[in-house]
Every structure is written in C-alpha cells, then in structure tokens.
Scaffold this motif. Structure first.
Motif, PDB file in Angstrom:
ATOM      1  N   PRO A   3       0.821  -1.206   0.000  1.00  0.00           N
ATOM      2  CA  PRO A   3       0.000   0.000   0.000  1.00  0.00           C
ATOM      3  C   PRO A   3       0.858   1.260   0.000  1.00  0.00           C
ATOM      4  CG  PRO A   3      -0.646  -1.488   1.781  1.00  0.00           C
ATOM      5  CD  PRO A   3       0.609  -2.029   1.199  1.00  0.00           C
ATOM      6  N   ALA A   4       0.412   2.249  -0.747  1.00  0.00           N
ATOM      7  CA  ALA A   4       1.150   3.514  -0.802  1.00  0.00           C
ATOM      8  C   ALA A   4       0.736   4.380   0.384  1.00  0.00           C
ATOM      9  CB  ALA A   4       0.870   4.217  -2.125  1.00  0.00           C
ATOM     10  N   ILE A   5       1.094   3.934   1.570  1.00  0.00           N
ATOM     11  CA  ILE A   5       0.795   4.711   2.775  1.00  0.00           C
ATOM     12  C   ILE A   5       2.088   4.938   3.540  1.00  0.00           C
ATOM     13  CG2 ILE A   5      -1.613   3.978   3.028  1.00  0.00           C
ATOM     14  CD1 ILE A   5      -0.632   1.885   5.092  1.00  0.00           C
ATOM     15  N   GLY A   6       2.137   6.031   4.267  1.00  0.00           N
ATOM     16  CA  GLY A   6       3.359   6.415   4.976  1.00  0.00           C
ATOM     17  C   GLY A   6       3.957   5.322   5.834  1.00  0.00           C
ATOM     18  N   PRO A   7       3.175   4.721   6.738  1.00  0.00           N
ATOM     19  CA  PRO A   7       3.807   3.799   7.697  1.00  0.00           C
ATOM     20  C   PRO A   7       3.984   2.365   7.196  1.00  0.00           C
ATOM     21  CG  PRO A   7       1.527   4.102   8.287  1.00  0.00           C
ATOM     22  CD  PRO A   7       1.752   4.930   7.070  1.00  0.00           C
ATOM     23  N   ILE A   8       3.983   2.146   5.878  1.00  0.00           N
ATOM     24  CA  ILE A   8       4.065   0.756   5.389  1.00  0.00           C
ATOM     25  C   ILE A   8       5.364   0.075   5.841  1.00  0.00           C
ATOM     26  CG2 ILE A   8       4.914   1.481   3.097  1.00  0.00           C
ATOM     27  CD1 ILE A   8       2.770  -1.626   3.934  1.00  0.00           C
ATOM     28  N   GLU A   9       6.468   0.821   5.808  1.00  0.00           N
ATOM     29  CA  GLU A   9       7.742   0.209   6.221  1.00  0.00           C
ATOM     30  C   GLU A   9       7.699  -0.181   7.695  1.00  0.00           C
ATOM     31  OE1 GLU A   9       7.835   3.059   4.415  1.00  0.00           O
ATOM     32  OE2 GLU A   9       8.987   2.584   2.609  1.00  0.00           O
ATOM     33  N   GLU A  10       7.104   0.696   8.505  1.00  0.00           N
ATOM     34  CA  GLU A  10       7.037   0.414   9.942  1.00  0.00           C
ATOM     35  C   GLU A  10       6.155  -0.807  10.199  1.00  0.00           C
ATOM     36  OE1 GLU A  10       5.645   3.676  12.339  1.00  0.00           O
ATOM     37  OE2 GLU A  10       5.946   2.567  14.201  1.00  0.00           O
ATOM     38  N   VAL A  11       5.033  -0.878   9.476  1.00  0.00           N
ATOM     39  CA  VAL A  11       4.136  -2.031   9.632  1.00  0.00           C
ATOM     40  C   VAL A  11       4.888  -3.317   9.315  1.00  0.00           C
ATOM     41  CG1 VAL A  11       2.137  -3.190   8.599  1.00  0.00           C
ATOM     42  CG2 VAL A  11       1.977  -0.777   9.229  1.00  0.00           C
ATOM     43  N   LEU A  12       5.588  -3.324   8.176  1.00  0.00           N
ATOM     44  CA  LEU A  12       6.277  -4.547   7.750  1.00  0.00           C
ATOM     45  C   LEU A  12       7.452  -4.883   8.678  1.00  0.00           C
ATOM     46  CD1 LEU A  12       6.252  -4.051   3.885  1.00  0.00           C
ATOM     47  CD2 LEU A  12       4.887  -5.658   5.193  1.00  0.00           C
ATOM     48  N   THR A  13       8.167  -3.855   9.124  1.00  0.00           N
ATOM     49  CA  THR A  13       9.305  -4.109  10.008  1.00  0.00           C
ATOM     50  C   THR A  13       8.833  -4.718  11.324  1.00  0.00           C
ATOM     51  OG1 THR A  13      10.412  -2.226   9.031  1.00  0.00           O
ATOM     52  CG2 THR A  13      11.322  -3.034  11.082  1.00  0.00           C
ATOM     53  N   ARG A  14       7.707  -4.206  11.833  1.00  0.00           N
ATOM     54  CA  ARG A  14       7.209  -4.722  13.116  1.00  0.00           C
ATOM     55  C   ARG A  14       6.616  -6.126  12.957  1.00  0.00           C
ATOM     56  NH1 ARG A  14       6.910  -1.597  17.786  1.00  0.00           N
ATOM     57  NH2 ARG A  14       8.051   0.314  17.454  1.00  0.00           N
ATOM     58  N   VAL A  15       5.937  -6.364  11.856  1.00  0.00           N
ATOM     59  CA  VAL A  15       5.419  -7.723  11.616  1.00  0.00           C
ATOM     60  C   VAL A  15       6.604  -8.683  11.475  1.00  0.00           C
ATOM     61  CG1 VAL A  15       4.154  -9.197   9.990  1.00  0.00           C
ATOM     62  CG2 VAL A  15       3.228  -6.969  10.617  1.00  0.00           C
ATOM     63  N   ALA A  16       7.648  -8.228  10.778  1.00  0.00           N
ATOM     64  CA  ALA A  16       8.845  -9.070  10.595  1.00  0.00           C
ATOM     65  C   ALA A  16       9.468  -9.424  11.944  1.00  0.00           C
ATOM     66  CB  ALA A  16       9.863  -8.349   9.713  1.00  0.00           C
ATOM     67  N   ALA A  17       9.551  -8.424  12.834  1.00  0.00           N
ATOM     68  CA  ALA A  17      10.148  -8.675  14.157  1.00  0.00           C
ATOM     69  C   ALA A  17       9.328  -9.725  14.917  1.00  0.00           C
ATOM     70  CB  ALA A  17      10.223  -7.371  14.943  1.00  0.00           C
ATOM     71  N   GLN A  18       8.016  -9.653  14.781  1.00  0.00           N
ATOM     72  CA  GLN A  18       7.149 -10.643  15.450  1.00  0.00           C
ATOM     73  C   GLN A  18       7.340 -12.029  14.827  1.00  0.00           C
ATOM     74  OE1 GLN A  18       5.294 -10.204  18.065  1.00  0.00           O
ATOM     75  NE2 GLN A  18       4.370  -8.180  18.095  1.00  0.00           N
ATOM     76  N   LEU A  19       7.420 -12.052  13.488  1.00  0.00           N
ATOM     77  CA  LEU A  19       7.542 -13.346  12.799  1.00  0.00           C
ATOM     78  C   LEU A  19       8.831 -14.071  13.193  1.00  0.00           C
ATOM     79  CD1 LEU A  19       6.238 -12.411   9.232  1.00  0.00           C
ATOM     80  CD2 LEU A  19       5.183 -14.046  10.805  1.00  0.00           C
ATOM     81  N   VAL A  20       9.911 -13.318  13.353  1.00  0.00           N
ATOM     82  CA  VAL A  20      11.184 -13.948  13.737  1.00  0.00           C
ATOM     83  C   VAL A  20      11.033 -14.675  15.073  1.00  0.00           C
ATOM     84  CG1 VAL A  20      13.575 -13.493  14.413  1.00  0.00           C
ATOM     85  CG2 VAL A  20      12.630 -12.392  12.402  1.00  0.00           C
ATOM     86  N   ILE A  21      10.256 -14.063  15.982  1.00  0.00           N
ATOM     87  CA  ILE A  21      10.023 -14.712  17.285  1.00  0.00           C
ATOM     88  C   ILE A  21       9.243 -16.011  17.066  1.00  0.00           C
ATOM     89  CG2 ILE A  21       8.884 -14.465  19.541  1.00  0.00           C
ATOM     90  CD1 ILE A  21       9.347 -11.384  19.199  1.00  0.00           C
ATOM     91  N   ALA A  22       8.215 -15.935  16.226  1.00  0.00           N
ATOM     92  CA  ALA A  22       7.395 -17.131  15.958  1.00  0.00           C
ATOM     93  C   ALA A  22       8.235 -18.241  15.332  1.00  0.00           C
ATOM     94  CB  ALA A  22       6.233 -16.763  15.046  1.00  0.00           C
ATOM     95  N   PHE A  23       9.119 -17.866  14.411  1.00  0.00           N
ATOM     96  CA  PHE A  23       9.921 -18.876  13.715  1.00  0.00           C
ATOM     97  C   PHE A  23      10.899 -19.588  14.663  1.00  0.00           C
ATOM     98  CE2 PHE A  23       9.542 -16.084   9.656  1.00  0.00           C
ATOM     99  CZ  PHE A  23       8.255 -16.535   9.467  1.00  0.00           C
ATOM    100  N   GLY A  24      11.070 -19.038  15.855  1.00  0.00           N
ATOM    101  CA  GLY A  24      11.954 -19.683  16.827  1.00  0.00           C
ATOM    102  C   GLY A  24      11.192 -20.405  17.925  1.00  0.00           C
ATOM    103  N   ASP A  25       9.861 -20.446  17.813  1.00  0.00           N
ATOM    104  CA  ASP A  25       9.041 -21.012  18.883  1.00  0.00           C
ATOM    105  C   ASP A  25       8.439 -22.356  18.449  1.00  0.00           C
ATOM    106  OD1 ASP A  25       7.340 -21.599  20.935  1.00  0.00           O
ATOM    107  OD2 ASP A  25       6.346 -19.642  20.982  1.00  0.00           O
TER     108      ASP A  25
END
Lengths: 434, 295
Positions: A379-401
């Motif tokens: 999406p062409a919205i301002g916080p797209i990078e922040e959304v993806l970076t934060r989802v990525a940080a959460q996913l890394v935790i899941a991938f180790g659980d």
C-alpha cells in the motif's frame, strides 16, 4: 650567481603556479559547461543498466556526465530521506524509488511533478497499464516514470526434482510442503543439509514480512487490505494467516525441511544448497552470472504474486535532463537490455521482449502467468515500512518457537497480537478502518 | 591587572575552539532534546509539539524495550569481560617488558582495535557459523553439541559481547600498560622486601593504584558498549546466503525509527533515554571509583 639561481627558482615557481592556476580555471570552465546527472539506485545490480542508458545518451548529449550511485536498498532509503530533506545535492538527481516509498515524499512536496510531456508519456495506456501509471502518480498528477517491478515466481532445481522423482513444479501450497519434504537432503543423523524449500526466516528489515505476505497471499490473506475512504486494516489474524504461519512452522519444526541457520535465498539456490525458493526475476540474471551451469526452471505461484513497481523520480533544478534520462531508460532497446542483462521486469507495455524470453525460458513464469493470476502490491501509505518491520520482528520470534507448531490457539493468539500492533500503527497515523 | 588581561587573552584564545565545540557537540544534544518533544517525520514542515508523548509510547514499545535490555546486557557484558582481562593481560605484558617479544605482545593485542570493523565482524560471523564455523567444529571435536550461535536469542547476544570485547581489549590493555609504566617501582621493591609475592603485589598494589585508569577505561568501554550498532548489524546482515538473528540494539532501533519509519521525534526520545542512561552510569562509576581512589 647566487642571485641568478634564486631568480630562476622564483620564475620556475611562478611558472608552475601560473600553470596550476590556469589549469584549475580551465577545469572549472570545463566542468561548468558539462551537464552532470546523478542516479541514485537502491539496487547495485542496476548500475550497469543506468551506465548503458547514459552511454546511449552520449550522441545527443556529448557533455553529459552521468554518475551512477547504486547502493544497498536500506542505505539508499536513508540517503534519500536525508538528501531530499537536507538538500545540498548539486545538479539533477534521478532517484529510483518504489511507488509505496515515494508516497511519503510526495505527501510533503519533496519531489517535483513531471512535465506535461512526461505525464503524457506515462499516462498513455499504450506505454503503461493503469496499475503502473497510478503507482507513479499522486492525487492524479504524474511524479515519476515507471521502470521495473519486483514480481515473484518459484525457482526450482530441475536436477534435484528429477532425483526426487518430481516431474512438475508444485501447484498448491500443500504440494509445496510435500515437495519440500521429498527434496530435503539429510545427513546420517537426519539433519537437513540441503533445504527442500528455502524460506526467509531471519535477517533484518521488512523482507521477512514481504516474503510471508507472498505466502499468505496464496492462502487468501494479506498483511493489509484497503477498507475504503483511504483507510486500511490487517487481514492475517484469520484462517489464511494461521495456514500460512503453520506452514512455515511445520517446515521448520515438524518436517524440518529448513532451519534459520541454513544458507538461504538466491545464493543458496545458486550453490545447490536449496531445491526451491520464491524470488523476483532478477535472480535469472544473477544465476547467469554466478551459476551459469545450474539446471533450473521457474513456475508461477499457486494464486498470484507481489508486483512491486519501482519508478524514477527527478530532483534538482533544471530537471529536464533528468526526465530525459528517465524516458531514455524506458526506450525499447534499453528495456530489452535491462531484461536480458539484469533480469528485472520492465513495466512498459508494447515492447517486444521475445528476443530475451525466447533465449531464457525462465522468464516465462513471470510473463506467461495463468488466467486470473492475482497480483498485490504494498500500500502507498506512509507507515508501510514500519508495519512490515514490526510484523517481521514478530515473525522472527514465531519462527523460533517450536511450541507453536502444533498449537493452533497459540498461533491465533500470536497473529492477533501482531495484528493489534498493526492496527495501533494505523490508528496513530489516522489510517485505521473503524 | 595583568592577571585580568591574561585571563581575557586566554578566553579569547579558547573562544574559537569553544564555539566549534558548542556547535558540533552541544547544539546537536540540545536539538535532540528539543526534537524528542515533537512529532516529526523528517519530511514534513509540520512539526507539532506533543510534550512527553514520545516517552510514554516508548515505555510500551516492545521493540524499544527489547533493544534497551539487549544493549544493557551487551554494554555490561563487554565491561565485565574487558576490564579484568585487560588488567591481567597488561600486567603480564608489563611483567615481560624486557622480553624481546614485548613489542609483539602489545601489537598483537592492539591490532583488533585498529582493524576495520566490517571485515572483522565478517570473520567473526564465519567463526560463529553454525555449519561451517571453526567454533562449532571445535565443540564437535570435544563431543559438545554444536550451537546456533547467530540464531539463538541468548547466544546471538553473547556473540556480540565477544566481538565487542575482542575489539575493546586492545585499547584497554594499552591504557593499562601506560598506567603500569607510571606506577612507582619503589613500592613494589618495598613490598618484595616485605615478602609479598607477585600476585599479592598485583592485587594489593597495582589494582588500587590503577583505579583512575580503571575509571577511565570502564567509562569509555561502557559508553561504547551502549553505542553498539555495527557489530549487531554485520553479524545479522542481510547477505542472502547467510543471515543471522537481528539482535535489536538501541542505535539500530533509532536508525530504523528515523530513516525507515520516518519518526525522528520518536527516535530522538530514544536518544535522550540513551543519553540519560549513559550519564547516570558514568556518574555512578565516577562516584564509585574516584572517591575510593582518593581515599
């Protein structure tokens, strides 16, 4: 005698200084008469392409000096943020940006609108489909020239497929997992030595979330979906999200076809350390350079792919030469060169790419996709990078659980938490759907 | 009168340096403090004042809290590893000053400090590599299970501590060596006459007398530990073939918030928190070591 020698020294020094002064003056005049254009790219592999375009412009602009500065994407993003806000760059700069990232700058009037001639070129549907011209526009006005897109397909090692008795690429996500199991090579202890399916499980940045979104898309979910009136909402704390995450976890912890520490991505594929993975078309060019003997093929994804358009924007005074460069980059000859030598997919329509696709069948999956193949973009919205970076940080935790792998309730709780975090970001920016 | 003139002359002489210092050192700090009270996305001309809202958000931001915890562990880990090791190594090198190899020892210990960080970190990345790294090969040789050094949440932090300590050690040893060389020899001779062993002299003479050096080295080590960034970045760099777990540290979080999320005000509030932590810890170190040193 002494005096004469001193005089000679003085006159020699004066001569040298005068020569240096005149030389400096002349070089100043020369540089003032030459046109200088800087190209900022976030993809180092694009540097030869821009140099090729510059070479092609030599005939009409013999004094044009093009400096191509292609660096890693994350550094490029920082450079653009600082460069456009701080000013100070001299001359004209052609800036390569994805449509979604450029929105921030366009919202704040930091990039100029394209000239009427360039706008007409971009809006002409013979040149670009509406999807691409929209990605280079803001509030109906054209600000950039579309160039190439990132679009994913499956890459698979045909020799490994044959050895595993597989004759065709997987067509459903269930098949992806089944194939991964068959393709994984293990040592005597059962530990995977060649991953059946390379997944992005670690590293920094938003790439982990983008790759997850591609898999999620196959199950019918999305990290973000439009909710009308310019608002957005997450769409992954649901069955699609559970299926996508469960597939990752099953491959890591249950069937153990892949693990975070295994070599991954294009490098691993080129070295025969993984049997298949999903990536954009640039890998074709990369394989041609690094592993020309690799036996591989490509295939469309089960449902559809990301299509991430990248455009050229122009900053600086007297921008005409910049726009001319952006249009020259889109000449059919240059676009064919781009596809053949770099591998990124050009966005321009009406160009005959058969000379390349005929020679390199791997491109077929990117251009000859099935009917109803569904694309999505960021999406062409301002916080797209922040959304993806934060989802990525959460996913890394899941991938180790490991405990999550067989616990649907835990997966659902995890997805709900990640989804709530996305809503909080959207809410803060006034973009959350009520 | 003459004294006053001298004072004015001294002030005038020092003024340009003070002005440059204020501009390049004090002004950015003051501006960071100011920015932390604003909501600013680096691109917008609009910069609304939001008071302490950034700080309130920080307290509930799990990524910031992760970064804060990781950074604190790394900084204290580096301190705990570097100071005792540097002291012991410096003592050993000093003890062997007359040896032909003294220069070699000093150089060997100092080299990691001057080696460019990125290639050094890449070399350590190979050492820690779960599959091809010599560290795991060594563990395997002794029958110890191999570890995912760069992927395990705890081990990846330890890896950064090891890398940072390896780099900091050379500088600390060098400073301690200077300290050792300035210690009065007569005291050691007296201690020797009184029957003190080398170990006793080290423990009861060298360590107390080197307290000012320990204060300096520990402040420098702790401050640089809190500013850790490149080590964490390179060990988990996005090289496609061999990524690692991204250990979130404060500077990395600030950079991400500034230039990827475009939240400069928010990142400035993180910088303020970091500044306060480092200042408080430095003051504690000063009070702990300086007072006792004087006594």
């Amino acid at each position: 005698m002494k005096n004469a020698s001193a005089k000679t020294r003085i006159s020699t020094r004066a001569l040298l200084m005068s020569t240096a002064f005149v030389g400096t003056l002349l070089s100043g005049v020369a540089s003032a008469s030459a046109e200088t254009l800087t190209v900022w790219s976030g993809y180092p592999e694009m540097a030869p392409f821009y140099e090729h375009v510059a070479q092609g412009m030599k005939a009409s602009h013999p004094d044009l000096d093009v400096k191509v500065e292609a660096i890693a994407l994350r550094e490029h993003e920082k450079r653009v943020a600082l460069g456009l806000t701080g000013g100070g760059q001299e001359g004209v700069t052609v800036i390569e940006l994805s449509g979604s990232t450029a929105t921030r700058y366009l919202e704040n009037d930091l990039l100029p609108e394209a000239s009427d001639e360039v706008s007409a070129f971009v809006k002409d549907e013979k040149n670009f489909s509406k999807f691409f011209s929209d990605s280079a526009s803001y509030d109906g006005a054209v600000y950039g020239v579309p160039l190439f897109r990132g679009q994913g397909s499956l890459y698979y090692n045909t020799e490994m497929f044959a050895a595993a008795g597989l004759t065709a690429p997987p067509k459903t996500m269930e098949e992806y997992s089944a194939y991964a199991e068959k393709l994984t090579k293990r040592d005597a202890s059962g530990k995977a030595t060649v991953s059946g399916w390379s997944l992005r499980l670690s590293g920094g940045g938003q790439g982990i979330a983008e790759k997850f979104w591609t898999n999620l898309h196959q199950f019918g979910g999305a990290i973000l979906v439009p909710a009308g009136d310019g608002k957005w909402k997450p769409d992954f704390a649901n069955e699609a999200g559970r299926n996508a995450l469960k597939q990752y976890l099953a491959n890591i912890f249950t069937t153990k076809t892949v693990s975070p520490e295994m070599p991954a991505d294009a490098d691993a594929f080129e070295r025969g350390q993984t049997a298949m993975f999903i990536r954009e078309s640039w890998v074709i060019g990369d394989i041609a350079k690094k592993a020309p003997d690799l036996k591989y093929a490509t295939a469309p994804l089960p449902k559809g792919s990301i299509a991430l358009p990248t455009n050229l924007y122009v900053a600086g005074e007297d921008a005409d030469i910049g726009w001319e460069f952006a249009q020259a980059a889109n000449s059919p000859e240059n676009l064919v060169w781009l596809l053949e030598n770099v591998g990124w997919l050009p966005n321009r329509s009406g160009v005959d790419y058969t000379s390349v696709t005929g020679k390199q069948p791997a491109f077929a999956a990117f251009v000859n996709y099935p009917q109803g193949y569904e694309f999505f973009t960021l999406p062409a919205i301002g916080p797209i990078e922040e959304v993806l970076t934060r989802v990525a940080a959460q996913l890394v935790i899941a991938f180790g659980d490991a405990s999550m792998a067989s616990d649907d309730a835990k997966i659902d709780a995890f997805l709900k938490k990640a989804s709530d975090e996305v809503v909080a970001i959207l809410d803060r920016e006034g973009l959350a759907a009520k | 009168m003459l004294k006053r003139k001298r004072f004015i002359f001294a002030m005038l002489a020092i003024l340009p340096t003070l002005a440059i210092f204020a501009y390049v050192r004090l002004y950015p700090i003051a501006d960071t403090l100011r920015l932390s009270l604003y909501q600013w996305n680096i691109l917008s001309k609009n910069k609304p004042f939001i008071g302490l809202a950034n700080f309130r958000e920080l307290m509930g931001d799990h990524l910031f809290l992760d970064a804060l915890i990781n950074t604190t562990i790394i900084a204290f880990g580096v301190l705990a590893l570097t100071i005792p090791m540097a002291l012991v190594i410096a003592a050993l090198i000093f003890h062997r000053t007359r040896s032909r190899m003294a220069g070699f020892y000093e150089t060997a210990v100092f080299i990691p400090h001057v080696v460019s960080l990125v290639p050094a970190a890449m070399a350590w990345k190979w050492i820690f590599d779960a599959r091809l790294g010599p560290l795991n090969a060594l563990l395997d040789f002794f029958g110890i299970p191999m570890q995912n050094w760069l992927f395990d949440p705890v081990l990846s932090v330890i890896c950064i501590i090891v890398l940072c300590s390896w780099q900091a050690l050379g500088y600390a040893v060098l400073i301690y060596l200077v300290g050792f060389k300035n210690l009065p020899v007569s005291l050691y001779e007296a201690a020797k006459l009184d029957g003190a062993s080398g170990r006793q002299s080290f423990w009861h003479l060298s360590i107390p007398m080197l307290k000012p050096i320990t204060l300096y080295v520990s402040v420098v080590t702790l401050v640089s530990g809190f500013n850790v960034y490149a080590q964490a970045f390179v060990l988990a760099s996005d090289a496609q073939g061999a990524p690692g777990r991204q250990v979130r540290v404060l500077v990395l979080d600030m950079l991400e918030n500034s230039f990827r999320n475009y939240r400069v005000g928010y990142a400035a509030s993180e910088a303020v928190v970091l500044l306060v932590i480092v200042l408080v810890l430095t003051l504690i170190q000063f009070s702990m070591l300086r007072e006792k040193g004087k006594a």
